[in-house]
Design an enzyme around this catalytic site. Structure first.
Site, PDB file in Angstrom:
ATOM      1  CD  GLN A 148       2.142  -0.630  -1.338  1.00  0.00           C
ATOM      2  OE1 GLN A 148       1.294  -1.397  -1.516  1.00  0.00           O
ATOM      3  NE2 GLN A 148       2.133   0.567  -1.375  1.00  0.00           N
ATOM      4  CD  GLU A 170       6.174   3.772  -5.686  1.00  0.00           C
ATOM      5  OE1 GLU A 170       6.268   4.788  -4.775  1.00  0.00           O
ATOM      6  OE2 GLU A 170       5.021   3.230  -5.743  1.00  0.00           O
ATOM      7  CG  ASP A 201       1.334   3.212   1.435  1.00  0.00           C
ATOM      8  OD1 ASP A 201       0.309   2.851   1.795  1.00  0.00           O
ATOM      9  OD2 ASP A 201       1.615   3.090  -0.032  1.00  0.00           O
ATOM     10  CG  ASP A 238      -2.674   6.147  -2.714  1.00  0.00           C
ATOM     11  OD1 ASP A 238      -3.110   6.819  -3.855  1.00  0.00           O
ATOM     12  OD2 ASP A 238      -1.759   5.391  -2.875  1.00  0.00           O
ATOM     13  CE  LYS A 260      -0.134   7.480  -5.201  1.00  0.00           C
ATOM     14  NZ  LYS A 260      -0.283   6.120  -5.104  1.00  0.00           N
ATOM     15  NE  ARG A 307      -1.122   5.681  -9.647  1.00  0.00           N
ATOM     16  CZ  ARG A 307      -2.133   5.059 -10.350  1.00  0.00           C
ATOM     17  NH1 ARG A 307      -2.339   5.724 -11.251  1.00  0.00           N
ATOM     18  NH2 ARG A 307      -2.500   4.032 -10.019  1.00  0.00           N
ATOM     19  CE  LYS A 321       4.388   7.386  -1.029  1.00  0.00           C
ATOM     20  NZ  LYS A 321       3.082   6.866  -0.537  1.00  0.00           N
TER      21      LYS A 321
END
Length: 582
Positions: free
Chosen positions: A318, A360, A397, A467, A492, A521, A543
């Protein structure tokens, strides 16, 4: 030869003419002729090639080489030398002489470490367009009635001879030979390689089409891509640039494929690559620049493994990210990350791989393989003037749940379905090969046992980040810690739902002895609260996404403002020794 040139009006003053033997080829005699105020080349095919092994080939290949040049020039003007004369009885032809001052040999450029992805992309595009237009032209096909020449010059000395040396791979190699021999989709060159490509002012010029026939276009692509891999051993300092050329050429070529599904062409090329790789050390025509037995063993080891387990083709991972592990302060970390981001963008733009901006803020590239992204990231770090592993490291990730189905991980474009052990082994190989310091969700969110095994195998110096596996839940973190699965929690706030639950998850991770990363997110706004939470809670890592989109940049910039407001030394980062990778 003199009579032929005189008969075609290319030679009047025989006494005043000069003939210079040109070296480099093994299958023909080639002369540079200066006569009557003009300069040109003459090429005559040899019945026995100039190599150590007994290697014979029909001289009629001269006729098909001329046909390839003429057709290629009609499709893509300037992509081959202009034919001045052809003597079908003497099996020789004359063509334009291209001055090396204006037409540099690509092989020489690569040897000297000058590997330009733009040139590779252009070569791939031109080759793809020639294949495309020839595939739908019956007149072209009629000019190539024979396949025995390709058999004699390519399939026998490369695939069959290598099968004789590696008897345990005989089945795989001969299967590739049969498949390649059975495909006659378009006019192919048969010897596309850097030694046969000149970098001209108007684009690539393809030489030495002696193997031209109707065949499998995937062979042409694989034959050339193979050379970029071999060059990594020839000029190791430029290996990342060679990989970029590999990727750029493959991508631009596949974009031109319209005569059949380009995934199918790509699969055939991918399966041919390791066979050709092995053939260049153990076939009848080994490359002259790999002489060290240790380097030959590297080729054998790699090729053999890939013949049993074909290489990856498209990205499944990802996110590929960087961490400024050597930065002293927040501002420096931000600057280094920005420089890498810009360098990566330029590299991918040059290679024709950029598709847009991802959710993102990161780049959305059209890579052909998972490791291609890692190699590009390494090159971007170096292009930014930084040292991989020392200044800037890599974080991944994997988001493995996204390609987990029915108990297996489906690497769709790899053509592979692997179990947890297979995926873990692939990721562990990456940890050995690249300066990766963090890897997020390496296995499925419900695969606790496999996650625990991977965490142990990765070691204490790697952040195995949870996560999807824990979803910012204190209870899930406690359960994962009890199993030894992961060692870092992604925190998060808008995943937990409330600040109280978020803080509880953070405290659970600290109690377990885990690291923590406060994270944004998808679907963010320009709200900067999480930056203040990270600073206020004393979390060492943040992050929030990449260096595009205002909702991402608002958070990075808020970090700069906080650092400035704290006065001298306020933006200093935790010492490197306080992190697992320290």
């Amino acid at each position: 030869m003199l009579r032929s040139l005189q008969g075609h009006g290319l030679l009047e003053d025989v006494e005043g003419a000069s003939f210079e033997v040109l070296t480099g080829g093994v299958s023909s005699d080639i002369w540079k002729v200066s006569a009557d105020g003009r300069v040109y080349c003459v090429k005559r095919a040899l019945p026995k090639l100039k190599v150590a092994a007994d290697w014979f080939a029909p001289v009629e290949r001269n006729r098909f080489e001329v046909a390839w040049y003429r057709i290629a020039n009609r499709i893509m003007p300037g992509s081959a030398p202009r034919i001045l004369a052809h003597d079908d009885e003497a099996m020789l032809f004359a063509m334009d002489y291209l001055d090396p001052q204006t037409h540099k040999l690509w092989k020489t450029e690569l040897r000297d470490g000058h590997a330009d992805a733009k040139q590779a992309a252009r070569a791939g595009s031109v080759l793809g367009r020639i294949h495309s237009q020839a595939a739908n032209d019956d007149g072209v096909k009629a000019q190539f009635p024979r396949t025995d020449i390709f058999q004699a010059i390519r399939l026998e000395p490369y695939l069959e001879a290598t099968a004789d040396r590696h008897t345990d791979l005989r089945r795989q190699l001969l299967a590739l030979r049969r498949r390649t021999a059975g495909i006659a989709r378009t006019m192919i060159h048969g010897d596309v390689s850097p030694k046969n490509i000149l970098l001209g002012p108007d684009g690539p010029v393809f030489l030495d089409a002696e193997c031209a026939c109707l065949g499998d276009p995937a062979f042409d692509m694989a034959f050339c891509l193979n050379h970029f891999l071999l060059k990594c051993l020839w000029t190791p300092s430029a290996q990342h640039d060679f990989i970029a050329c590999f990727e750029a050429m493959a991508s631009s070529y596949l974009n031109a494929v319209d005569w059949e599904d380009n995934d199918i062409v790509e699969q055939r090329a991918a399966s041919l690559l390791p066979a050709l790789f092995l053939a260049r050390v153990n076939g009848k025509s080994p490359v002259e620049y790999i002489t060290n037995e240790g380097d030959k063993d590297k080729v054998r080891h790699c090729a053999r493994a890939l013949l049993f387990d074909p290489p990856a083709r498209l990205i499944d991972v990802q996110d590929f990210m960087v961490i400024a592990v050597g930065a002293d302060c927040y501002a420096q970390a931000l600057e280094w990350t920005a420089e890498v981001y810009l360098a990566a963008g330029r590299l991918m733009q040059d290679a024709g791989l950029l598709q847009g901006v991802a959710d993102e803020g990161g780049f959305w590239p059209a890579f052909d393989a998972n490791e291609q992204a890692l190699d590009f990231l390494m090159r971007a770090i170096e292009r930014a003037g930084l040292t991989p592993g020392e200044d800037v490291a890599i974080s991944l990730d994997i988001a493995a749940t996204d390609f987990y189905q029915d108990g297996h991980y489906q690497l769709s474009k790899d053509g592979k379905i692997v179990d947890a052990q297979g995926l873990a082994e692939m990721l562990l190989r990456w940890l050995e090969r690249y300066p990766i310091v963090a890897i997020e969700d390496p296995l499925g969110e419900d695969d606790t046992r496999a996650m625990a095994q991977f965490t142990k195998a990765a070691g204490d110096a790697i952040e195995v980040v949870a996560d999807d596996f824990v979803c910012t839940s204190a209870a899930h973190i406690q359960a994962a810690a009890a199993e030894g699965a992961c060692n870092t929690a992604l925190i998060k706030p808008n995943q937990a739902g409330t600040l109280s639950e978020t803080k509880a998850a953070l405290e659970a991770s600290r109690k377990a002895g885990w690291e923590a990363i406060v994270s944004a997110r998808s679907g963010e706004t320009e709200d900067t609260t999480i930056v203040h939470l990270a600073v206020g809670w004393g979390v060492k890592q943040l992050k929030v996404g990449s260096f595009a989109r205002s909702e991402r940049m608002a958070k990075w910039n808020e970090g700069l403002r906080i650092a400035a407001s704290l006065g001298p030394g306020g933006g200093m980062l935790s010492p490197r020794q306080s992190f697992p990778w320290g």
